[in-house]
Scaffold this active site. Structure first.
Site, mmCIF file in Angstrom:
data_model
loop_
_atom_site.group_PDB
_atom_site.id
_atom_site.type_symbol
_atom_site.label_atom_id
_atom_site.label_comp_id
_atom_site.label_asym_id
_atom_site.label_seq_id
_atom_site.Cartn_x
_atom_site.Cartn_y
_atom_site.Cartn_z
ATOM 1 N N HIS A 126 11.662 20.084 -32.414
ATOM 2 C CA HIS A 126 11.698 19.682 -30.537
ATOM 3 C C HIS A 126 12.569 19.201 -29.825
ATOM 4 O O HIS A 126 12.676 17.820 -29.404
ATOM 5 C CB HIS A 126 10.142 18.577 -30.095
ATOM 6 C CG HIS A 126 8.936 19.130 -31.117
ATOM 7 N ND1 HIS A 126 8.471 19.836 -29.397
ATOM 8 C CD2 HIS A 126 8.113 18.892 -31.825
ATOM 9 C CE1 HIS A 126 6.946 20.348 -30.129
ATOM 10 N NE2 HIS A 126 6.985 20.038 -31.178
ATOM 11 N N TRP A 146 0.476 13.890 -22.717
ATOM 12 C CA TRP A 146 1.386 15.322 -22.824
ATOM 13 C C TRP A 146 1.778 15.484 -22.118
ATOM 14 O O TRP A 146 0.258 15.653 -20.589
ATOM 15 C CB TRP A 146 0.983 16.166 -23.447
ATOM 16 C CG TRP A 146 1.058 15.258 -25.115
ATOM 17 C CD1 TRP A 146 0.801 15.046 -26.114
ATOM 18 C CD2 TRP A 146 2.199 15.530 -25.865
ATOM 19 N NE1 TRP A 146 0.115 15.028 -27.268
ATOM 20 C CE2 TRP A 146 1.746 15.108 -27.278
ATOM 21 C CE3 TRP A 146 3.284 14.849 -25.596
ATOM 22 C CZ2 TRP A 146 2.371 13.884 -28.873
ATOM 23 C CZ3 TRP A 146 4.497 14.245 -26.943
ATOM 24 C CH2 TRP A 146 3.655 13.860 -28.125
ATOM 25 N N ASP A 155 6.956 16.765 -35.690
ATOM 26 C CA ASP A 155 5.814 17.786 -36.184
ATOM 27 C C ASP A 155 7.234 18.366 -35.570
ATOM 28 O O ASP A 155 7.077 19.018 -34.973
ATOM 29 C CB ASP A 155 4.645 17.012 -34.885
ATOM 30 C CG ASP A 155 5.216 17.062 -33.341
ATOM 31 O OD1 ASP A 155 6.117 16.639 -33.360
ATOM 32 O OD2 ASP A 155 5.077 18.176 -32.095
ATOM 33 N N GLU A 156 5.277 19.526 -35.782
ATOM 34 C CA GLU A 156 5.745 21.454 -35.480
ATOM 35 C C GLU A 156 6.603 21.929 -36.111
ATOM 36 O O GLU A 156 7.343 22.829 -34.684
ATOM 37 C CB GLU A 156 5.124 21.524 -33.960
ATOM 38 C CG GLU A 156 4.115 21.181 -33.528
ATOM 39 C CD GLU A 156 3.603 21.288 -32.379
ATOM 40 O OE1 GLU A 156 1.703 20.932 -31.952
ATOM 41 O OE2 GLU A 156 4.083 20.913 -31.334
ATOM 42 N N ARG A 185 8.488 16.258 -20.829
ATOM 43 C CA ARG A 185 7.847 17.958 -20.653
ATOM 44 C C ARG A 185 8.431 17.208 -18.736
ATOM 45 O O ARG A 185 8.956 17.803 -18.142
ATOM 46 C CB ARG A 185 6.575 17.631 -20.640
ATOM 47 C CG ARG A 185 6.417 19.165 -21.925
ATOM 48 C CD ARG A 185 7.467 18.205 -23.575
ATOM 49 N NE ARG A 185 7.492 19.053 -24.298
ATOM 50 C CZ ARG A 185 5.904 18.603 -25.210
ATOM 51 N NH1 ARG A 185 5.058 17.731 -25.039
ATOM 52 N NH2 ARG A 185 6.571 19.184 -25.949
ATOM 53 N N TYR A 189 -6.583 12.351 -26.417
ATOM 54 C CA TYR A 189 -4.994 13.330 -25.822
ATOM 55 C C TYR A 189 -5.896 13.364 -23.694
ATOM 56 O O TYR A 189 -6.726 14.402 -23.988
ATOM 57 C CB TYR A 189 -5.099 14.606 -26.336
ATOM 58 C CG TYR A 189 -3.836 14.897 -27.030
ATOM 59 C CD1 TYR A 189 -4.267 14.021 -28.792
ATOM 60 C CD2 TYR A 189 -2.812 15.714 -27.632
ATOM 61 C CE1 TYR A 189 -3.233 13.693 -29.291
ATOM 62 C CE2 TYR A 189 -2.131 15.884 -28.322
ATOM 63 C CZ TYR A 189 -2.311 14.840 -28.952
ATOM 64 O OH TYR A 189 -1.045 14.671 -30.626
ATOM 65 N N PHE A 190 -5.316 13.091 -23.334
ATOM 66 C CA PHE A 190 -5.315 12.635 -22.237
ATOM 67 C C PHE A 190 -4.728 13.740 -20.737
ATOM 68 O O PHE A 190 -4.668 14.172 -20.126
ATOM 69 C CB PHE A 190 -4.617 11.617 -21.671
ATOM 70 C CG PHE A 190 -5.703 10.283 -21.861
ATOM 71 C CD1 PHE A 190 -6.811 10.234 -22.745
ATOM 72 C CD2 PHE A 190 -5.096 8.804 -21.444
ATOM 73 C CE1 PHE A 190 -7.693 9.156 -23.127
ATOM 74 C CE2 PHE A 190 -6.273 8.280 -21.793
ATOM 75 C CZ PHE A 190 -6.785 7.873 -22.496
ATOM 76 N N ASP A 191 -4.092 15.271 -22.136
ATOM 77 C CA ASP A 191 -3.751 16.292 -21.263
ATOM 78 C C ASP A 191 -4.596 16.750 -21.527
ATOM 79 O O ASP A 191 -4.622 17.836 -20.577
ATOM 80 C CB ASP A 191 -2.369 16.603 -22.431
ATOM 81 C CG ASP A 191 -2.547 17.485 -23.420
ATOM 82 O OD1 ASP A 191 -3.558 16.543 -24.083
ATOM 83 O OD2 ASP A 191 -1.876 17.894 -23.683
ATOM 84 N N TRP A 214 -2.804 13.128 -35.617
ATOM 85 C CA TRP A 214 -2.746 13.825 -34.248
ATOM 86 C C TRP A 214 -4.068 14.960 -34.286
ATOM 87 O O TRP A 214 -4.782 14.979 -33.655
ATOM 88 C CB TRP A 214 -1.898 13.928 -33.582
ATOM 89 C CG TRP A 214 -1.077 15.275 -34.186
ATOM 90 C CD1 TRP A 214 -0.224 15.131 -35.315
ATOM 91 C CD2 TRP A 214 -0.660 16.269 -33.579
ATOM 92 N NE1 TRP A 214 0.169 16.255 -35.075
ATOM 93 C CE2 TRP A 214 -0.130 17.379 -34.323
ATOM 94 C CE3 TRP A 214 -1.857 17.569 -32.347
ATOM 95 C CZ2 TRP A 214 0.343 18.536 -34.229
ATOM 96 C CZ3 TRP A 214 -1.971 18.417 -32.334
ATOM 97 C CH2 TRP A 214 -0.103 18.981 -33.443
ATOM 98 N N ASP A 221 12.054 15.852 -26.198
ATOM 99 C CA ASP A 221 11.127 16.882 -27.289
ATOM 100 C C ASP A 221 12.258 18.126 -26.175
ATOM 101 O O ASP A 221 13.383 18.215 -25.652
ATOM 102 C CB ASP A 221 10.037 17.499 -25.476
ATOM 103 C CG ASP A 221 9.175 17.362 -26.599
ATOM 104 O OD1 ASP A 221 9.084 19.207 -27.133
ATOM 105 O OD2 ASP A 221 8.151 16.729 -27.222
#
Length: 775
Positions: free
Chosen positions: A280, A486, A344-345, A176, A436-438, A411, A205
């Site tokens: 992604h 993230w 994922d996703e 990102r 999650y550090f974002d 997660w 990603d």
């Protein structure tokens, strides 16, 4: 007689020599030992060992490299080039002793006045023993410049230590936002300091492909760069037009990766690559459109994409040929046992209408596209296993059936880990709730923009990868835990450090130390010593844990508000002042909730050693004319955001940038219309409407506000209006919109706030209001 005199003289000389050696050494207290993560056992003894320019390191030849951890530090901070030898001197030395009976990564340290002995069964244990010595040394050891007049003393202690979990990880999203090789190397140093052993690099990603693949050069020529829209909120960025100049990004050459992996190995750290699939991957599809179902040319997205429909085609053999070729180069670069494939996703809309995917579903006897994803991951797992490696993926790889040899990184809470471990699969816990550090770590009103959620230092410290309900067999499948950074909202090194530290220290203790050795109060005292080291290293760590927060309760009967002041650290010294007065050492010390019955500005701050630390709290409680008055909603708020319900607009308590704080009332694609009954004719000069905008979360300021007045509650006349055009806004912002009424007397006040309706990105827009203030 002469012989006896000579003997006595010799003894006196020896005593003098050793007495001088002890003279002036630091006198330590047990509280001076501030090791993070907390070791299994520490036995404190009086005395000290002093490093000098003559201190020698006795190291087995095959482990000579590990000594560089401390030798480099002394070279920079003390200007000494300490020797590594293979013969044990009389005293003043550090010795690394092999002991095959110890477990992997375990170590013992014995420090006396004469020597330091570190025992381990191999490289990792020796490394962790030396990192422990580093934390016992004065903070000056962290300096990159020569420091004079320092006593390089450490306390005489015995330490027995070993990790609770084998996977102690940190994930860095370099897709990102790209972070250069030098920052990755510095991150490795910080992981080693905290005895972390896994660096997970999120290399692929939608917004960027960061790894050079020689067989497919366009992956970095095209996929590593995007159109620069950094001036816009991540989720409010426009889809780039084909042919637009893409200049923002970067990638690692294969030589860069070799250097990163070698350096990580020297610090006891395994680098796990993540090559996302099947979703992604828009950066790969932008480079090679034939990898997708529709094969339409696209650009690398500049920001958020949802839903993610441009994914690899699962029906074409060429997709798997491409991925296998990529992974061959990846595995040549990364010796890691684990290869992360994401998983994922994936929104499978295109799979459902793709003839190749439909054919694959039919030929393989699959029930639906969910099972097609399972086929995809299982096929990649067979390939990765054939190369002697292990596939790991996010917990979505459970959907449709889990590949036999796969490991799951859970997660979306702990549930994926519970399910996978029950099926006999290894798991790494990495839940959004703790890891999650974002997410924000302090008051959103004072913190830099983050993804959302709230993960303060104390919450991270509560993390335990083993959860209630697990059987002993399941517990054995828990490899450990991992923090994830993230970087959608983390564009710079300074912000990456801010979001990572000190939360990484809390997670490190959670995955290293035994449950019995974890104690938040004790950790709170030790973290101060680490802050001093971060200061010496120039790390931009967050002081959010020092922030003062409030719990506000309203007593409508008495017309008062009670404010409780809190801080994460136990027994924090909180001082406060009212009516806008400055905070000083003589300010009132907080000990019980503060009762307020009039407009008041409150300031509060944590003090440590008589000095203020952290960000000062500044909060104004405005007892305006409409406070507590009856409100009738002609167009009611949404059920999901009800605030304080009937009194929400006039309860004096303001909302924050955290729109989940319980103070906001929300309207989705609809207007707010309400009437406030002032109960008696009241002179009003102006009205302000408090609102929040966070365009990335779909929340927009009103585009128009109207104020209508009435004496009887039936006939209204518009007396004030405010119009504003939509404007792109990268920030999360609080704003009071003020309408001037030129001093009018009225009883009933109707306020209309007009919703934007449809934002530029499509869909519906939320409008959040927290208070209507009348002056």
């Amino acid at each position: 007689m002469k012989k006896k005199v000579g003997l006595w003289l010799s003894l006196i000389m020896l005593l003098t020599i050793f007495g001088c050696a002890d003279e002036g050494k630091t006198v330590f207290k047990e509280s001076d030992i501030n090791i993070i993560p907390q070791p299994d056992k520490v036995q404190f003894k009086e005395g000290a060992f002093r490093f000098t320019k003559d201190t020698q390191f006795v190291v087995p030849l095959e482990y000579a490299e590990v000594a560089e951890v401390l030798l480099d530090k002394f070279s920079k901070a003390a200007g000494w080039n300490l020797r590594v030898v293979d013969t044990e001197p009389i005293n003043n030395y550090v010795q690394l002793v092999l002991d095959d009976a110890l477990e992997n990564e375990a170590y013992n340290v014995i420090i006396t006045g004469d020597k330091v002995e570190v025992t381990a069964n191999g490289y990792a244990g020796f490394l962790y023993g030396l990192e422990t010595l580093r934390q016992l040394l004065p903070v000056a050891i962290e300096s990159d410049n020569l420091v004079v007049d320092v006593k390089w003393d450490i306390p005489t202690v015995q330490i027995t230590d070993s990790p609770r979990f084998k996977w102690r990880g940190f994930m860095m999203d370099v897709s990102r936002h790209f972070f250069n090789k030098e920052y990755i190397l510095s991150t490795i140093d910080q992981l080693a300091l905290l005895k972390m052993n896994t660096l997970h690099l999120h290399l692929v990603d939608d917004q960027g492909w960061r790894l050079e693949i020689k067989k497919y050069p366009k992956l970095t020529e095209v996929g590593a760069f995007r159109v620069d829209q950094e001036d816009k909120h991540w989720d409010a960025r426009q889809t780039p037009k084909l042919g637009e100049q893409a200049t923002y990004g970067g990638f690692y050459t294969q030589e860069d990766i070799k250097e990163i992996v070698a350096y990580a190995t020297s610090r006891g750290i395994n680098v796990v690559p993540e090559i996302e699939m099947p979703a992604h991957v828009m950066s790969a599809i932008a480079a090679y459109p034939e990898l997708s179902c529709l094969q339409n040319p696209i650009m690398v997205p500049s920001g958020g994409v949802w839903p993610i429909t441009e994914i690899y085609c699962a029906g074409k053999e060429s997709t798997f040929e491409f991925l296998e070729n990529v992974l061959i180069e990846v595995m040549d670069l990364f010796p890691s046992q684990y290869i992360h494939v994401g998983g994922d996703e994936a929104t499978k809309t295109n799979w459902e209408k793709c003839p190749d995917c439909s054919k694959r579903v039919k030929v393989e006897g699959l029930a639906n596209v969910e099972e097609l994803q399972s086929y995809f991951i299982k096929r990649m797992e067979r390939f990765i296993s054939s190369k002697g490696r292990t596939l790991i993926g996010w917990d979505e790889i459970l959907e449709g059936g889990l590949a036999p040899g796969a490991t799951v990184m859970s997660w979306r809470g702990f549930e994926g880990g519970l399910e996978a471990s029950a099926s006999g699969h290894d798991v790494v816990m990495s839940p959004t709730s703790h890891a999650y550090f974002d997410y924000y770590q302090g008051n959103q009103d004072t913190e830099p923009m983050a993804w959302g959620g709230h993960t303060p230092l104390s919450k991270v410290y509560e993390f335990d990868p083993v959860v209630e309900g697990m059987t002993p067999k399941q517990e054995n499948h828990v490899l450990g835990g991992q923090a994830n950074l993230w970087t959608e909202f983390v564009p710079t090194v300074a912000q990456a450090q801010y979001m990572t530290y000190p939360r990484l220290a809390a997670l490190a203790e959670s995955v290293w130390s035994t449950k019995e050795n974890k104690n938040w109060s004790d950790f709170s005292a030790r973290i101060d010593a680490l802050f001093n080291r971060y200061d010496a290293m120039g790390i931009n760590y967050a002081k959010s844990a020092y922030q003062v927060t409030t719990d506000v309760s309203v007593d409508p009967e008495n017309g008062t508000i009670s404010i409780a002041l809190k801080n994460e650290f136990p027994n924090a010294d909180i001082r406060y002042a009212l009516d806008g007065n400055d905070i000083t050492t003589s300010s009132q010390q907080y000990d019980s909730p503060i009762e307020i019955a009039k407009t008041t500005e409150i300031r509060a701050q944590v003090f440590k050693d008589e000095e203020p630390v952290g960000v000062q709290l500044e909060k104004t409680i405005n007892f305006h004319k409409a406070a507590g008055k009856p409100v009738t909603y002609l167009n009611k708020y949404h059920d999901n955001y009800q605030g304080a319900k009937e009194i929400g607009m006039v309860n004096v308590v303001r909302g924050s940038k955290n729109f989940h704080d319980g103070q906001w009332q929300g309207w989705l694609g609809d207007n707010m219309i309400l009437v406030i009954d002032m109960e008696t004719p009241t002179e009003i000069e102006e009205i302000s409407v408090g609102s929040l905008e966070n365009q990335g979360s779909g929340i927009y300021f009103p585009v128009e506000i109207n104020v209508l007045l009435s004496d009887d509650g039936k006939t209204y006349k518009k007396e004030g209006t405010l119009k504003r055009d939509f404007a792109a806004n990268i920030k999360s912002e609080l704003k009071d919109f003020v309408i001037d009424l030129n001093k009018q007397t009225t009883r009933f006040v109707k306020v209309e706030a007009i919703n934007l309706g449809t934002p530029p990105t499509g869909g519906g827009s939320w409008m959040f209001i927290d208070e209507i203030i009348m002056q």
